[in-house]
Design a protein around this motif. Structure first.
Motif, PDB file in Angstrom:
ATOM      1  N   GLU A 184       2.433 -14.471  29.393  1.00  0.00           N
ATOM      2  CA  GLU A 184       3.519 -13.434  29.533  1.00  0.00           C
ATOM      3  C   GLU A 184       4.470 -13.600  28.879  1.00  0.00           C
ATOM      4  O   GLU A 184       5.423 -12.821  28.425  1.00  0.00           O
ATOM      5  CB  GLU A 184       3.464 -13.267  31.059  1.00  0.00           C
ATOM      6  N   ILE A 185       5.040 -15.051  29.031  1.00  0.00           N
ATOM      7  CA  ILE A 185       6.414 -15.378  28.435  1.00  0.00           C
ATOM      8  C   ILE A 185       6.170 -15.389  26.778  1.00  0.00           C
ATOM      9  O   ILE A 185       7.163 -14.921  26.238  1.00  0.00           O
ATOM     10  CB  ILE A 185       6.737 -16.973  28.969  1.00  0.00           C
ATOM     11  N   ASN A 186       5.129 -15.816  26.133  1.00  0.00           N
ATOM     12  CA  ASN A 186       5.027 -15.580  24.928  1.00  0.00           C
ATOM     13  C   ASN A 186       4.961 -14.147  24.441  1.00  0.00           C
ATOM     14  O   ASN A 186       5.771 -13.690  23.478  1.00  0.00           O
ATOM     15  CB  ASN A 186       3.795 -16.264  24.326  1.00  0.00           C
ATOM     16  N   MET A 234      17.738  -2.622  27.481  1.00  0.00           N
ATOM     17  CA  MET A 234      16.364  -2.903  27.361  1.00  0.00           C
ATOM     18  C   MET A 234      16.046  -4.402  26.942  1.00  0.00           C
ATOM     19  O   MET A 234      15.313  -5.215  27.540  1.00  0.00           O
ATOM     20  CB  MET A 234      15.599  -2.151  26.298  1.00  0.00           C
ATOM     21  N   VAL A 235      16.977  -5.022  26.031  1.00  0.00           N
ATOM     22  CA  VAL A 235      17.086  -6.323  25.825  1.00  0.00           C
ATOM     23  C   VAL A 235      17.500  -7.253  26.847  1.00  0.00           C
ATOM     24  O   VAL A 235      16.575  -8.360  26.976  1.00  0.00           O
ATOM     25  CB  VAL A 235      17.934  -6.456  24.516  1.00  0.00           C
ATOM     26  N   HIS A 251      15.124 -10.397  28.773  1.00  0.00           N
ATOM     27  CA  HIS A 251      15.798 -11.637  28.881  1.00  0.00           C
ATOM     28  C   HIS A 251      15.335 -11.878  30.333  1.00  0.00           C
ATOM     29  O   HIS A 251      15.078 -13.102  30.721  1.00  0.00           O
ATOM     30  CB  HIS A 251      16.970 -11.708  28.558  1.00  0.00           C
ATOM     31  N   LYS A 252      15.607 -11.020  31.392  1.00  0.00           N
ATOM     32  CA  LYS A 252      15.630 -10.956  32.711  1.00  0.00           C
ATOM     33  C   LYS A 252      14.362 -11.633  33.004  1.00  0.00           C
ATOM     34  O   LYS A 252      13.880 -12.495  33.843  1.00  0.00           O
ATOM     35  CB  LYS A 252      16.168 -10.084  33.351  1.00  0.00           C
ATOM     36  N   LYS A 278       9.782 -17.933  33.756  1.00  0.00           N
ATOM     37  CA  LYS A 278       9.863 -19.266  33.483  1.00  0.00           C
ATOM     38  C   LYS A 278      10.021 -20.062  35.006  1.00  0.00           C
ATOM     39  O   LYS A 278       9.769 -21.159  35.166  1.00  0.00           O
ATOM     40  CB  LYS A 278      11.077 -19.690  32.654  1.00  0.00           C
ATOM     41  N   LYS A 279      10.943 -19.322  36.077  1.00  0.00           N
ATOM     42  CA  LYS A 279      10.964 -19.894  37.256  1.00  0.00           C
ATOM     43  C   LYS A 279       9.828 -20.183  37.879  1.00  0.00           C
ATOM     44  O   LYS A 279       9.182 -21.083  38.656  1.00  0.00           O
ATOM     45  CB  LYS A 279      11.887 -19.088  37.936  1.00  0.00           C
TER      46      LYS A 279
END
Length: 677
Positions: free
Chosen positions: A628-630, A648-649, A653-654, A660-661
């Motif tokens: 998902e992160i990738n 949107m950006v 990032h959020k 990641k957490k």
């Protein structure tokens, strides 16, 4: 002819029409006179009379063989058929016949001898004797077939063991019980038909007396009594005639023609008062038009047998219950009724033609089954497993043979003989093979005794998991070994079963104790959960965290609860989530504290399977979050020229930060899990 084939024989041909001599004489007289009600009814009778000869006496002194009740001969069947009440009187569709068709038939050939006896008892106890002959005949044929096959196998074994054929005797308690029931059936049947004849003769006397009363009415028409009273008497005679019951068939046409002759006479005497006659004619016309309508509906009925039976009832009503109509309508309504009757008869003829085709197809199928059994018998197996396979094949073929259905009457006996010969040849080869298997059976006995020893040596083993696998394996091996000498079979099986049952009974008792312990743990956890729900935090972070951890340890130390009550763990975690929020712990800290409790529970159970499953689950989750992160980071590549403060950006990032957490939490859980290995 064998009993089986005699019992299963049937006559598929539809019954032909025969004409009573009295009716012939009536028709000759009618040719030179205008159409009368008598002539109308003669024409009707030509279409509906069934081809059953007049039977006046039935056998009552049936003799039986000492070993088995002899099959009724064809002569006896003619003298005492299941439809004797149809041969003795004109009403072939009475309550008994209706019941006969309502009693369901089973696949008697597939039942055991015990079940066949049970079926015969049920028929004798719950149904009229005149309604069950077809069922009893098929049950008897099936029983004889099974008995003879059993007797033949016993004879072959007796001869193979060196016995002399003149010394062979075969006794079966079931055969004696069946014979007794069959005697009871025949006694009841004979008694029924004797009483039936008495009733028919009594009804004949009643009808003759009614005719005499009818004769006297014409004298009253010219006397002092009013025509109304005379007509009422006439109607009363008609009602009593309709309710007078059946009479012997050989007297039916004569008595009926005599009755209608005097009916006509009475109407002729009424010509001075047409009001009564015309009113009666009109009522009769309405009734006969309704009968024609019903007959035309029956011509559309798909069940031709049902249509034919109901047609017989319509003809009976036409003859017995409805009087004549005006001469101007007689020919027209009779032609309509005859046309509907003709259509039903044609459908019935076509039905029997199709039945013959079905029987021919059944014959072809049965010949294929016989050929298959003969092929197996000609290529006998050379091993126990091979014989077991062939026995299953032959049994399946035998069952199929009995399920196929009836064959043409002329082919019944030859087909049955060929079938018996093929199965007898197979059984002979099979018995010859197993006669030479004593050495193999003693080897099998030795193998089973080894398994018995293993079971007895491990019945008290405390290593439950290992012993369960061992017991399952030796039980599976036991099934594969094969036959042992018959004299040892029961003894060795009982020892093996006793040892296995001892272990599993002990295992179940231990599980029961564990279950009781788990119920106690559940009560403690319920109380602890209530305690946690009401706990008040002091506001001091370290002290409150220590208190919560102590509660978690106490919860863990309480032990397992019944599997059906596992949901209490989720309830406990929900309460902990509320406490963690009050302590302002990070998501990672609260998740790991709760996970400590889960991991500790799996470790205490020493459940490697559960640990491996949990490890696989966490590893999969880590891979999913990384993917998902990738994906999200790749998506940012499409927004290179978009300002960072774009909504949107910012949302992307959020999401990356949240994932990641989450990834850190899953990695921390995996680390804790690995520490247990």
């Amino acid at each position: 002819m064998s009993e089986e084939n005699k019992a299963s024989k049937i006559d598929n041909k539809p019954e032909e029409t025969v004409e009573n001599p009295q009716l012939k004489e009536t028709k000759k007289t009618a040719e030179s006179t205008p159409v009368s009600q008598d002539q109308e009814e003669v024409q009707e009778n030509e279409l509906t009379t069934e081809s059953i000869d007049v039977i006046q006496n039935a056998k009552t002194d049936d003799s039986d063989d000492d070993d088995f009740i002899e099959e009724d001969t064809d002569e006896e069947d003619d003298a005492d058929p299941a439809d004797l009440d149809a041969a003795l009187n004109e009403d072939s569709e009475d309550e008994s016949t209706a019941e006969r068709h309502s009693i369901p038939k089973k696949e008697y050939e597939t039942l055991s001898k015990e079940d066949l006896i049970k079926e015969l008892k049920n028929l004798l106890s719950n149904h009229k004797v005149q309604a069950i002959k077809e069922h009893v005949t098929e049950i008897r044929a099936a029983f004889i077939a099974k008995f003879e096959e059993e007797q033949e196998e016993a004879k072959e074994k007796f001869l193979e063991d060196g016995g002399n054929i003149i010394d062979f005797r075969y006794y079966s308690p079931l055969k004696k019980e069946f014979n007794s029931l069959y005697f009871e059936y025949r006694d009841k049947r004979n008694h029924y038909y004797q009483n039936l004849r008495k009733d028919l003769n009594a009804n004949l006397e009643t009808r003759n007396a009614l005719i005499e009363e009818l004769k006297e009415l014409k004298n009253e028409l010219g006397g002092e009594e009013s025509i109304n009273a005379t007509f009422d008497k006439f109607k009363d005679i008609q009602d009593r005639w309709r309710n007078s019951g059946n009479i012997p068939r050989d007297r039916y046409n004569l008595v009926w023609n005599n009755y209608h002759h005097h009916i006509e006479n009475f109407y002729d005497f009424l010509h001075l008062n047409r009001e009564f006659r015309d009113k009666d004619f009109k009522e009769n016309l309405d009734k006969k038009l309704k009968l024609i309508e019903q007959a035309e509906e029956l011509a559309q009925e798909s069940d031709v047998n049902r249509a034919f039976k109901e047609l017989q009832m319509l003809h009976k009503i036409w003859k017995e219950e409805v009087g004549p109509v005006s001469r101007e309508y007689r020919e027209e309504i009779w032609e309509k009724f005859s046309a509907a009757t003709h259509n039903i008869h044609e459908s019935r003829q076509e039905y029997f033609k199709n039945i013959d085709k079905v029987y021919e197809q059944n014959l072809e199928e049965k010949e294929k089954v016989i050929a298959a059994i003969e092929k197996i018998a000609a290529n006998p197996a050379t091993s126990h497993n091979g014989w077991q396979k062939q026995m299953k094949e032959v049994n399946a073929l035998r069952e199929n043979f009995f399920k196929i259905g009836k064959v043409p009457r002329k082919a019944n006996e030859p087909t049955w003989k060929s079938f018996k010969q093929a199965t007898r040849e197979f059984n002979h080869n099979k018995n010859g093979f197993y006669k030479n298997q004593k050495k193999e059976q003693y080897e099998n006995l030795q193998k089973k005794m080894e398994l018995v020893q293993i079971a007895e040596d491990n019945k008290d083993n405390e290593d439950v998991k290992v012993t369960i696998d061992l017991m399952k394996r030796i039980q599976s091996d036991w099934k594969k070994i094969g036959h042992v000498p018959r004299k040892d079979s029961d003894k060795v099986w009982k020892r093996f079963k006793k040892a296995c049952n001892h272990f599993f009974d002990r295992l179940h008792a231990e599980k029961k104790e564990v279950l009781e312990e788990e119920k106690g743990n559940l009560e403690e956890k319920v109380a602890l959960l209530d305690k946690v729900k009401t706990i008040e935090l002091t506001g001091k972070h370290e002290d409150d965290l220590k208190t919560i951890k102590e509660l978690i340890k106490e919860w863990k130390d309480t032990g397992r609860v019944p599997h059906s009550k596992k949901s209490i763990e989720q309830d406990f975690n929900k309460v902990l989530d509320g406490l963690f929020k009050k302590l302002d712990l990070t998501r990672k800290e609260s998740e790991l504290i709760k996970y400590d409790n889960r991991v500790a529970a799996m470790a205490d159970e020493d459940n490697n399977q559960a640990l491996n499953k949990e490890r696989y689950f966490i590893t999969k989750k880590i891979d999913e979050v990384k993917a998902e992160i990738n994906q999200l980071e790749n998506n940012l590549g499409f927004f290179q020229h978009v300002p960072d403060d774009n909504p949107m950006v910012k949302e992307v990032h959020k999401n990356i930060a949240e994932h990641k957490k989450t990834l850190e939490i899953w990695k921390a859980k995996l680390k804790k899990l690995k520490s247990l290995y």
